[in-house]
Scaffold this motif. Structure first.
Motif, short mmCIF file in Angstrom:
data_model
loop_
_atom_site.label_atom_id
_atom_site.label_comp_id
_atom_site.label_asym_id
_atom_site.label_seq_id
_atom_site.Cartn_x
_atom_site.Cartn_y
_atom_site.Cartn_z
N ASP A 173 1.04 -1.10 0.02
CA ASP A 173 0.08 -0.13 0.03
C ASP A 173 0.95 1.10 -0.14
O ASP A 173 1.47 1.85 1.16
CB ASP A 173 -0.92 -0.09 1.17
N VAL A 174 1.23 1.72 -1.14
CA VAL A 174 2.23 2.77 -1.36
C VAL A 174 1.52 3.94 -2.06
O VAL A 174 0.47 3.80 -2.86
CB VAL A 174 3.42 2.31 -2.04
N ILE A 191 10.12 2.77 -1.16
CA ILE A 191 9.12 3.24 -0.18
C ILE A 191 9.61 4.33 0.56
O ILE A 191 10.61 4.35 0.80
CB ILE A 191 8.46 2.18 0.43
N ALA A 204 9.20 5.07 4.34
CA ALA A 204 8.85 4.20 5.27
C ALA A 204 7.99 5.22 6.46
O ALA A 204 7.15 4.40 7.25
CB ALA A 204 10.02 4.11 6.13
N ASP A 205 7.62 6.55 6.16
CA ASP A 205 6.69 7.16 6.76
C ASP A 205 5.36 7.05 6.74
O ASP A 205 4.43 7.38 7.19
CB ASP A 205 7.14 8.58 7.13
N THR A 206 5.16 6.66 5.27
CA THR A 206 3.78 6.73 4.85
C THR A 206 3.46 5.34 3.97
O THR A 206 2.32 5.16 4.10
CB THR A 206 3.60 7.81 3.70
N ASP A 207 4.07 4.87 3.32
CA ASP A 207 3.90 3.47 2.56
C ASP A 207 4.16 2.38 3.43
O ASP A 207 4.79 2.16 4.56
CB ASP A 207 4.98 3.16 1.25
N SER A 208 3.43 1.00 3.20
CA SER A 208 3.36 -0.17 3.99
C SER A 208 3.44 -1.06 3.05
O SER A 208 2.75 -1.30 2.06
CB SER A 208 2.08 0.00 4.80
N VAL A 209 4.29 -2.26 3.39
CA VAL A 209 4.72 -3.43 2.47
C VAL A 209 4.53 -4.46 3.69
O VAL A 209 5.31 -4.32 4.51
CB VAL A 209 5.76 -3.45 1.83
#
Lengths: 87, 87
Positions: free
Chosen positions: A8-9, A53, A55-60
């Motif tokens: 979810d990026v 990504i 790392a503060d906003t995207d999630s994998v």
């Protein structure tokens, strides 16, 4: 090992993530991929994800299972793409 | 058993699916859920999904693993929601 990856990026990074994940895994739905990867290949993939990504906003999320024969998969409704061509 | 569920349904059915999946599983990202379900509860969930989705256009993938201790999960970037509150 057997890998399921969901991301979810931000929109601007979707293209890069899609291209990267397709290099290593099979696309099965939206932002969901699966496949068999060695530990070395998985490390490589994670390192490249880290460089894409924010790392503060995207999630994998990466699920791994060393024994893929323990996993079952069922598709309800339409299959987006054949998932038989495991790496 | 341990369940990972991902769905890709038409916008008009997203609300219903979200509500249904939250009844049974923990939301972890976008349209991705996970949790522990008995076989009976999983059957119940699948039956209800069947009554919501349009099988010609929507797609729901359910991964199951009878031995959840075999699964590992790693999150790169931001965790959307605490996933510690397993059912």
């Amino acid at each position: 090992m057997y890998v399921i990856l969901v991301y979810d990026v931000a929109q601007m990074r979707v293209g890069k993530m899609l291209k990267l994940c397709r290099k290593y895994l099979c696309w099965i739905q939206n932002s969901v991929f699966e496949g068999e990867l060695s530990e070395a290949k998985l490390r490589e993939l994670k390192s490249q994800i880290g460089s894409i990504i924010d790392a503060d906003t995207d999630s994998v999320i990466i699920f791994t299972n060393k024994m893929s024969y323990n996993m079952d998969k069922e598709i309800l409704g339409k299959e987006r793409m054949s998932t038989d061509n495991f790496l």
